[in-house]
Design a protein around this motif. Structure first.
Motif, PDB file in Angstrom:
ATOM      1  N   GLN A  85       0.822  -1.207   0.000  1.00 48.69           N
ATOM      2  CA  GLN A  85       0.000   0.000   0.000  1.00 48.69           C
ATOM      3  C   GLN A  85       0.860   1.263   0.000  1.00 48.69           C
ATOM      4  O   GLN A  85       0.444   2.295  -0.501  1.00 48.69           O
ATOM      5  CB  GLN A  85      -0.932  -0.002   1.212  1.00 48.69           C
ATOM      6  N   ARG A  86       2.034   1.183   0.570  1.00 49.38           N
ATOM      7  CA  ARG A  86       2.932   2.338   0.653  1.00 49.38           C
ATOM      8  C   ARG A  86       3.987   2.332  -0.464  1.00 49.38           C
ATOM      9  O   ARG A  86       4.994   3.017  -0.363  1.00 49.38           O
ATOM     10  CB  ARG A  86       3.645   2.355   2.006  1.00 49.38           C
ATOM     11  N   SER A  87       3.754   1.589  -1.527  1.00 51.67           N
ATOM     12  CA  SER A  87       4.769   1.440  -2.575  1.00 51.67           C
ATOM     13  C   SER A  87       5.223   2.788  -3.140  1.00 51.67           C
ATOM     14  O   SER A  87       6.404   2.978  -3.405  1.00 51.67           O
ATOM     15  CB  SER A  87       4.272   0.525  -3.685  1.00 51.67           C
ATOM     16  N   PHE A  88       4.299   3.730  -3.303  1.00 56.08           N
ATOM     17  CA  PHE A  88       4.683   5.040  -3.834  1.00 56.08           C
ATOM     18  C   PHE A  88       5.600   5.773  -2.862  1.00 56.08           C
ATOM     19  O   PHE A  88       6.528   6.476  -3.280  1.00 56.08           O
ATOM     20  CB  PHE A  88       3.440   5.883  -4.170  1.00 56.08           C
ATOM     21  N   GLN A  89       5.381   5.600  -1.557  1.00 50.74           N
ATOM     22  CA  GLN A  89       6.246   6.234  -0.567  1.00 50.74           C
ATOM     23  C   GLN A  89       7.628   5.570  -0.538  1.00 50.74           C
ATOM     24  O   GLN A  89       8.643   6.243  -0.385  1.00 50.74           O
ATOM     25  CB  GLN A  89       5.610   6.168   0.825  1.00 50.74           C
ATOM     26  N   VAL A  90       7.636   4.251  -0.691  1.00 53.71           N
ATOM     27  CA  VAL A  90       8.897   3.510  -0.719  1.00 53.71           C
ATOM     28  C   VAL A  90       9.726   3.952  -1.926  1.00 53.71           C
ATOM     29  O   VAL A  90      10.930   4.223  -1.805  1.00 53.71           O
ATOM     30  CB  VAL A  90       8.644   1.987  -0.731  1.00 53.71           C
ATOM     31  N   LYS A  91       9.080   4.047  -3.094  1.00 55.33           N
ATOM     32  CA  LYS A  91       9.786   4.495  -4.297  1.00 55.33           C
ATOM     33  C   LYS A  91      10.327   5.912  -4.104  1.00 55.33           C
ATOM     34  O   LYS A  91      11.444   6.232  -4.517  1.00 55.33           O
ATOM     35  CB  LYS A  91       8.865   4.445  -5.516  1.00 55.33           C
ATOM     36  N   ASN A  92       9.537   6.772  -3.477  1.00 52.80           N
ATOM     37  CA  ASN A  92       9.967   8.145  -3.217  1.00 52.80           C
ATOM     38  C   ASN A  92      11.214   8.160  -2.321  1.00 52.80           C
ATOM     39  O   ASN A  92      12.162   8.900  -2.595  1.00 52.80           O
ATOM     40  CB  ASN A  92       8.830   8.933  -2.555  1.00 52.80           C
ATOM     41  N   ILE A  93      11.214   7.337  -1.294  1.00 50.24           N
ATOM     42  CA  ILE A  93      12.382   7.258  -0.404  1.00 50.24           C
ATOM     43  C   ILE A  93      13.608   6.812  -1.184  1.00 50.24           C
ATOM     44  O   ILE A  93      14.691   7.399  -1.061  1.00 50.24           O
ATOM     45  CB  ILE A  93      12.101   6.295   0.780  1.00 50.24           C
ATOM     46  N   ILE A  94      13.444   5.786  -2.014  1.00 50.80           N
ATOM     47  CA  ILE A  94      14.570   5.261  -2.798  1.00 50.80           C
ATOM     48  C   ILE A  94      15.097   6.320  -3.756  1.00 50.80           C
ATOM     49  O   ILE A  94      16.313   6.574  -3.818  1.00 50.80           O
ATOM     50  CB  ILE A  94      14.161   3.982  -3.558  1.00 50.80           C
ATOM     51  N   ILE A  95      14.206   6.978  -4.476  1.00 51.83           N
ATOM     52  CA  ILE A  95      14.629   7.985  -5.456  1.00 51.83           C
ATOM     53  C   ILE A  95      15.306   9.167  -4.776  1.00 51.83           C
ATOM     54  O   ILE A  95      16.352   9.643  -5.243  1.00 51.83           O
ATOM     55  CB  ILE A  95      13.432   8.434  -6.324  1.00 51.83           C
ATOM     56  N   THR A  96      14.751   9.652  -3.671  1.00 52.96           N
ATOM     57  CA  THR A  96      15.377  10.798  -2.999  1.00 52.96           C
ATOM     58  C   THR A  96      16.731  10.421  -2.393  1.00 52.96           C
ATOM     59  O   THR A  96      17.666  11.221  -2.437  1.00 52.96           O
ATOM     60  CB  THR A  96      14.450  11.408  -1.917  1.00 52.96           C
ATOM     61  N   GLU A  97      16.841   9.211  -1.866  1.00 47.94           N
ATOM     62  CA  GLU A  97      18.144   8.766  -1.342  1.00 47.94           C
ATOM     63  C   GLU A  97      19.166   8.639  -2.468  1.00 47.94           C
ATOM     64  O   GLU A  97      20.323   9.024  -2.312  1.00 47.94           O
ATOM     65  CB  GLU A  97      18.016   7.443  -0.592  1.00 47.94           C
ATOM     66  N   LEU A  98      18.728   8.078  -3.613  1.00 53.52           N
ATOM     67  CA  LEU A  98      19.638   7.944  -4.742  1.00 53.52           C
ATOM     68  C   LEU A  98      20.081   9.309  -5.268  1.00 53.52           C
ATOM     69  O   LEU A  98      21.224   9.477  -5.681  1.00 53.52           O
ATOM     70  CB  LEU A  98      18.986   7.137  -5.870  1.00 53.52           C
ATOM     71  N   SER A  99      19.180  10.298  -5.233  1.00 56.67           N
ATOM     72  CA  SER A  99      19.520  11.631  -5.748  1.00 56.67           C
ATOM     73  C   SER A  99      20.597  12.314  -4.908  1.00 56.67           C
ATOM     74  O   SER A  99      21.231  13.250  -5.373  1.00 56.67           O
ATOM     75  CB  SER A  99      18.270  12.506  -5.825  1.00 56.67           C
ATOM     76  N   GLU A 100      20.803  11.845  -3.681  1.00 54.80           N
ATOM     77  CA  GLU A 100      21.848  12.402  -2.816  1.00 54.80           C
ATOM     78  C   GLU A 100      23.072  11.494  -2.719  1.00 54.80           C
ATOM     79  O   GLU A 100      23.964  11.732  -1.912  1.00 54.80           O
ATOM     80  CB  GLU A 100      21.279  12.648  -1.412  1.00 54.80           C
ATOM     81  N   THR A 101      23.090  10.432  -3.518  1.00 50.89           N
ATOM     82  CA  THR A 101      24.171   9.448  -3.462  1.00 50.89           C
ATOM     83  C   THR A 101      25.060   9.576  -4.688  1.00 50.89           C
ATOM     84  O   THR A 101      24.565   9.725  -5.803  1.00 50.89           O
ATOM     85  CB  THR A 101      23.570   8.026  -3.402  1.00 50.89           C
ATOM     86  N   LYS A 102      26.361   9.512  -4.468  1.00 49.77           N
ATOM     87  CA  LYS A 102      27.316   9.547  -5.585  1.00 49.77           C
ATOM     88  C   LYS A 102      27.616   8.123  -6.022  1.00 49.77           C
ATOM     89  O   LYS A 102      27.512   7.181  -5.229  1.00 49.77           O
ATOM     90  CB  LYS A 102      28.595  10.250  -5.158  1.00 49.77           C
ATOM     91  N   SER A 103      27.979   7.961  -7.287  1.00 51.48           N
ATOM     92  CA  SER A 103      28.224   6.622  -7.821  1.00 51.48           C
ATOM     93  C   SER A 103      29.308   5.886  -7.041  1.00 51.48           C
ATOM     94  O   SER A 103      29.216   4.678  -6.845  1.00 51.48           O
ATOM     95  CB  SER A 103      28.582   6.686  -9.307  1.00 51.48           C
ATOM     96  N   GLU A 104      30.316   6.600  -6.540  1.00 49.09           N
ATOM     97  CA  GLU A 104      31.383   5.960  -5.762  1.00 49.09           C
ATOM     98  C   GLU A 104      30.838   5.299  -4.498  1.00 49.09           C
ATOM     99  O   GLU A 104      31.374   4.307  -4.026  1.00 49.09           O
ATOM    100  CB  GLU A 104      32.463   6.980  -5.362  1.00 49.09           C
ATOM    101  N   GLN A 105      29.774   5.890  -3.932  1.00 51.69           N
ATOM    102  CA  GLN A 105      29.187   5.357  -2.695  1.00 51.69           C
ATOM    103  C   GLN A 105      28.466   4.033  -2.924  1.00 51.69           C
ATOM    104  O   GLN A 105      28.225   3.305  -1.974  1.00 51.69           O
ATOM    105  CB  GLN A 105      28.212   6.374  -2.091  1.00 51.69           C
ATOM    106  N   LEU A 106      28.091   3.739  -4.169  1.00 50.12           N
ATOM    107  CA  LEU A 106      27.359   2.506  -4.467  1.00 50.12           C
ATOM    108  C   LEU A 106      28.258   1.412  -5.037  1.00 50.12           C
ATOM    109  O   LEU A 106      27.779   0.342  -5.374  1.00 50.12           O
ATOM    110  CB  LEU A 106      26.214   2.786  -5.441  1.00 50.12           C
TER     111      LEU A 106
END
Length: 143
Positions: A85-106
């Motif tokens: 039911q919270r899939s849209f919120q989960v996707k939002n969390i993932i996208i916002t976290e990724l937007s603050e992450t540099k490729s070296e960190q992954l």
């Protein structure tokens, strides 16, 4: 008279030592019983409590792109339903976290594990019916 007092002290000491031993035995048995009750879930139980997050393509903070998908394991079926039911919120969390992450960190195991833990912690802040046990990265392409 002195002899009776000495015998009485010895009996009290023996009873005390026996009592401490019995209490220790009960405590040890109780804790080992709890450990056995908290066994790892079976593969079937994990699947029944897990939700797949479809592939997400987004920009990273470093300007690179990532295609990534996840499976999120809840602690029970109620948690799975809530995650769906919270899939849209989960996707939002993932996208916002990724937007603050540099490729070296992954890059590398440690970076991916740290990112998974970050997603787990943020999604758990939303959860009301259960909790997230583990976040798995099921595919990842960094460009």
């Amino acid at each position: 008279m002195m002899k009776n007092k000495l015998v009485m002290i010895m009996v009290i000491m023996l009873v005390s030592i026996t009592l401490v031993g019995v209490i220790a035995l009960v405590v040890i048995t109780k804790f080992s019983g709890d450990a056995a009750a908290e066994k790892e879930p079976s593969a079937k139980e994990i699947v029944e409590a897990s939700v797949e997050v479809p592939e997400i393509t987004t920009n990273l903070a470093s300007g690179d792109f990532i295609k990534i998908s996840f499976t999120i394991q809840g602690d029970n079926k109620k948690a799975k339903k809530e995650l769906e039911q919270r899939s849209f919120q989960v996707k939002n969390i993932i996208i916002t976290e990724l937007s603050e992450t540099k490729s070296e960190q992954l890059k590398g195991k440690a970076g991916k594990e740290q990112f998974q833990e970050k997603i787990e912690a943020n999604v758990n802040k939303l959860m009301q019916e259960g909790k997230v046990e583990k976040v798995y990265i099921t595919s990842s392409i960094l460009q």
